[in-house]
Design a protein around this motif. Structure first.
Motif, PDB file in Angstrom:
ATOM      1  N   ALA A  42       8.100  10.001  11.995  1.00  0.00           N
ATOM      2  CA  ALA A  42       8.343  10.158   9.888  1.00  0.00           C
ATOM      3  C   ALA A  42       7.239   9.341   9.732  1.00  0.00           C
ATOM      4  CB  ALA A  42       9.711   8.730   9.936  1.00  0.00           C
ATOM      5  N   VAL A  43       7.218   9.500   7.725  1.00  0.00           N
ATOM      6  CA  VAL A  43       6.818   9.275   7.339  1.00  0.00           C
ATOM      7  C   VAL A  43       6.507   8.194   6.787  1.00  0.00           C
ATOM      8  CG1 VAL A  43       4.621   9.666   5.642  1.00  0.00           C
ATOM      9  CG2 VAL A  43       5.738  10.912   7.679  1.00  0.00           C
ATOM     10  N   ASN A  44       6.313   6.748   6.382  1.00  0.00           N
ATOM     11  CA  ASN A  44       6.600   6.126   5.824  1.00  0.00           C
ATOM     12  C   ASN A  44       5.566   5.091   4.600  1.00  0.00           C
ATOM     13  OD1 ASN A  44       9.140   4.097   6.851  1.00  0.00           O
ATOM     14  ND2 ASN A  44       7.201   5.245   8.592  1.00  0.00           N
ATOM     15  N   PRO A  45       6.068   4.339   3.470  1.00  0.00           N
ATOM     16  CA  PRO A  45       4.910   4.321   2.670  1.00  0.00           C
ATOM     17  C   PRO A  45       3.245   4.116   2.824  1.00  0.00           C
ATOM     18  CG  PRO A  45       6.590   4.118   1.782  1.00  0.00           C
ATOM     19  CD  PRO A  45       6.977   4.324   3.088  1.00  0.00           C
ATOM     20  N   SER A  46       3.455   3.077   4.248  1.00  0.00           N
ATOM     21  CA  SER A  46       2.418   2.685   4.645  1.00  0.00           C
ATOM     22  C   SER A  46       1.463   4.095   5.075  1.00  0.00           C
ATOM     23  CB  SER A  46       2.959   1.616   5.731  1.00  0.00           C
ATOM     24  OG  SER A  46       2.783   2.178   6.605  1.00  0.00           O
ATOM     25  N   ASP A  47       1.684   4.995   5.071  1.00  0.00           N
ATOM     26  CA  ASP A  47       0.810   5.876   6.337  1.00  0.00           C
ATOM     27  C   ASP A  47       0.375   6.166   4.668  1.00  0.00           C
ATOM     28  OD1 ASP A  47       1.806   5.358   8.452  1.00  0.00           O
ATOM     29  OD2 ASP A  47       3.295   6.699   7.450  1.00  0.00           O
ATOM     30  N   TRP A  48       0.847   6.433   3.442  1.00  0.00           N
ATOM     31  CA  TRP A  48      -0.240   7.274   2.232  1.00  0.00           C
ATOM     32  C   TRP A  48      -1.118   6.080   1.783  1.00  0.00           C
ATOM     33  CZ3 TRP A  48       0.682   5.955  -2.359  1.00  0.00           C
ATOM     34  CH2 TRP A  48       1.959   5.000  -3.390  1.00  0.00           C
ATOM     35  N   LYS A  49      -0.642   4.800   1.618  1.00  0.00           N
ATOM     36  CA  LYS A  49      -1.237   4.112   0.756  1.00  0.00           C
ATOM     37  C   LYS A  49      -2.287   3.591   1.420  1.00  0.00           C
ATOM     38  CE  LYS A  49       3.205   1.601  -1.506  1.00  0.00           C
ATOM     39  NZ  LYS A  49       3.771   0.868  -1.069  1.00  0.00           N
ATOM     40  N   MET A  50      -2.177   3.178   2.741  1.00  0.00           N
ATOM     41  CA  MET A  50      -3.717   3.484   3.018  1.00  0.00           C
ATOM     42  C   MET A  50      -4.792   4.599   3.400  1.00  0.00           C
ATOM     43  SD  MET A  50      -3.610   0.097   5.043  1.00  0.00           S
ATOM     44  CE  MET A  50      -4.706   0.875   6.145  1.00  0.00           C
ATOM     45  N   GLN A  51      -3.852   5.207   3.222  1.00  0.00           N
ATOM     46  CA  GLN A  51      -4.802   6.691   3.474  1.00  0.00           C
ATOM     47  C   GLN A  51      -5.345   6.179   1.984  1.00  0.00           C
ATOM     48  OE1 GLN A  51      -3.404  10.481   2.876  1.00  0.00           O
ATOM     49  NE2 GLN A  51      -5.196  11.311   3.752  1.00  0.00           N
ATOM     50  N   ASP A  52      -5.057   5.917   0.331  1.00  0.00           N
ATOM     51  CA  ASP A  52      -5.376   5.660  -0.750  1.00  0.00           C
ATOM     52  C   ASP A  52      -5.516   4.267  -0.629  1.00  0.00           C
ATOM     53  OD1 ASP A  52      -3.562   8.361  -1.135  1.00  0.00           O
ATOM     54  OD2 ASP A  52      -2.150   8.022  -2.469  1.00  0.00           O
ATOM     55  N   TYR A  53      -4.928   3.546  -0.699  1.00  0.00           N
ATOM     56  CA  TYR A  53      -5.973   2.340  -0.787  1.00  0.00           C
ATOM     57  C   TYR A  53      -5.957   1.259   0.334  1.00  0.00           C
ATOM     58  CZ  TYR A  53      -3.797   4.485  -4.925  1.00  0.00           C
ATOM     59  OH  TYR A  53      -3.155   5.654  -6.090  1.00  0.00           O
ATOM     60  N   PRO A  54      -6.448   1.398   1.360  1.00  0.00           N
ATOM     61  CA  PRO A  54      -6.271   0.423   2.494  1.00  0.00           C
ATOM     62  C   PRO A  54      -6.637  -0.668   2.641  1.00  0.00           C
ATOM     63  CG  PRO A  54      -8.454   1.756   2.224  1.00  0.00           C
ATOM     64  CD  PRO A  54      -7.797   3.091   0.910  1.00  0.00           C
ATOM     65  N   PHE A  55      -5.427  -1.134   2.856  1.00  0.00           N
ATOM     66  CA  PHE A  55      -5.187  -2.783   2.959  1.00  0.00           C
ATOM     67  C   PHE A  55      -5.479  -3.277   3.731  1.00  0.00           C
ATOM     68  CE2 PHE A  55      -1.268  -0.928   3.200  1.00  0.00           C
ATOM     69  CZ  PHE A  55      -0.006  -0.947   4.445  1.00  0.00           C
ATOM     70  N   LEU A  56      -5.627  -2.785   4.732  1.00  0.00           N
ATOM     71  CA  LEU A  56      -5.643  -3.042   6.259  1.00  0.00           C
ATOM     72  C   LEU A  56      -7.397  -3.322   7.198  1.00  0.00           C
ATOM     73  CD1 LEU A  56      -2.699  -2.958   7.821  1.00  0.00           C
ATOM     74  CD2 LEU A  56      -2.898  -5.309   7.200  1.00  0.00           C
ATOM     75  N   ASN A  57      -8.114  -4.176   7.902  1.00  0.00           N
ATOM     76  CA  ASN A  57      -8.988  -3.343   8.470  1.00  0.00           C
ATOM     77  C   ASN A  57      -9.120  -2.206   9.573  1.00  0.00           C
ATOM     78  OD1 ASN A  57     -11.213  -4.859   6.236  1.00  0.00           O
ATOM     79  ND2 ASN A  57     -10.682  -6.736   7.511  1.00  0.00           N
ATOM     80  N   LEU A  58      -9.332  -1.010   9.494  1.00  0.00           N
ATOM     81  CA  LEU A  58      -9.155   0.062  10.157  1.00  0.00           C
ATOM     82  C   LEU A  58     -10.466   0.480  10.905  1.00  0.00           C
ATOM     83  CD1 LEU A  58      -5.906   1.530   9.280  1.00  0.00           C
ATOM     84  CD2 LEU A  58      -5.728  -0.175  10.329  1.00  0.00           C
TER      85      LEU A  58
END
Length: 357
Positions: A42-58
């Protein structure tokens, strides 16, 4: 060493616009981990948000994805509750652990045993895939933060009412059902088009969140000692929930996102961390992306092992919202993220990875 040939949908660099399907990490489960051959993710909002506006250090390249369903392919040495070939759902922890083997958008995903649940044969794996992150986020807010009685197939009424703001969302759909299974009366907000849907999950009343007087309506519907859980956490929703809770003398407001500004009332606000049920507090503190909130492994065991399998089998917990299935394997993950980014209602985007056997 695992014999499984893995592939994954990678984001190669920060803010890359397209995911790339490449060879995936080799599964190598720790003692208390389960490797799942992924049928659906499943896809969650965190997936596209991390792509567009990364809010965690990955560390890049990286793999997104929280929710998977499929069959057990391998188990760690200390796993006792699952066997190879069993139908399951699992909650992936890669955003916290930074371990790409523990991400969802790949052929083989690894999950901690505490947040894996058996799936009855009567429930399609595509439907089951909608549950993990929504359930764990709801469970964290209800049981770790608000300290409600743990869910039961035959709950005892508590005499309390809880407002679930955003009942048609993935988190809200789970929160309604879990709160009912904990003996609470539930009221919720939704669009008028989703009133019947949220009531089918167990909500006693539904209120139109777009109504100009919805805050006043909800103040009247609640009493001192009742509870509020914001499962949407837009700035407007946070302000409304804080005002409502303050009006009934409440002090603790679980949210799914941190407030962007101060909220009315002298409230303690706590962003719920959906993976708290997977970890102890000490384990969380050792993770690279720990969010500084306590772990709750007892919640994971109570929800995923003690309650959920039988609740799904008997229909006392529904796998909701309905899946919006995108077929075509890992190459379609980006398309699914775009669909969710553009907005859907009372559905959850689910990617067919290998499909139901």
């Amino acid at each position: 060493m695992s014999a499984f040939k893995n592939e994954a949908a990678w984001i190669m660099t920060e803010r890359a616009k397209e995911l790339e399907v490449r060879e995936g990490p080799v599964p190598n489960p720790a003692a208390e981990e389960v490797v799942i051959k992924v049928a659906y993710a499943a896809v969650n909002p965190s997936d596209w948000k991390m792509q567009d506006y990364p809010f965690l250090n990955l560390p890049y390249p990286f793999i997104f994805g929280n929710d998977v369903s499929g069959t057990v392919a391998q188990v760690g040495s200390a796993v006792t509750k699952f066997r190879v070939g069993q139908r399951v759902i699992g909650h992936c922890d890669s955003l916290l652990s930074l371990n790409t083997t523990n991400a969802g958008f790949q052929l083989y995903s690894t999950c901690r045993e505490r947040v894996v649940s058996a799936v009855p044969d009567s429930l399609p794996l595509a439907n089951a895939a909608v549950l993990p992150l929504g359930v764990d986020t709801a469970a964290t807010g209800l049981y770790h933060d608000l300290k409600l009685p743990l869910p039961s197939l035959n709950p005892t009424a508590t005499g309390k009412t809880i407002l679930i703001w955003g009942g048609a969302s993935s988190c809200g759909s789970s929160a309604i059902q879990l709160a009912v299974a904990s003996g609470l009366r539930v009221i919720t907000t939704a669009s008028k088009a989703n009133f019947d849907y949220v009531k089918s999950l167990g909500a006693s009343e539904a209120f139109d969140y777009r109504a100009s007087n919805v805050v006043d309506q909800l103040k009247t519907a609640l009493k001192e000692g009742d509870l509020v859980f914001d499962c949407i956490s837009t700035p407007d929703a946070q302000m409304a929930c804080a005002e409502i809770l303050s009006s009934i003398g409440g002090s603790y407001l679980p949210l799914v996102l941190k407030p962007e500004k101060g909220l009315p009332g002298n409230l303690e606000v706590q962003p719920t961390m959906g993976l708290a049920p997977a970890f102890t507090t000490s384990e969380l503190n050792e993770l690279p992306n720990s969010w500084g909130t306590g772990g709750a492994p007892h919640v994971g065991t109570a929800v995923w092992h003690d309650f959920m399998p039988k609740a799904l089998e008997t229909g006392k917990f529904q796998a909701k919202p309905e899946p919006l299935i995108t077929k075509g394997g890992l190459s379609k993950v980006q398309e699914g993220m775009i669909i969710l980014r553009n907005g859907i209602s009372a559905k959850k985007v689910v990617i067919e990875i290998a499909g139901e056997a």
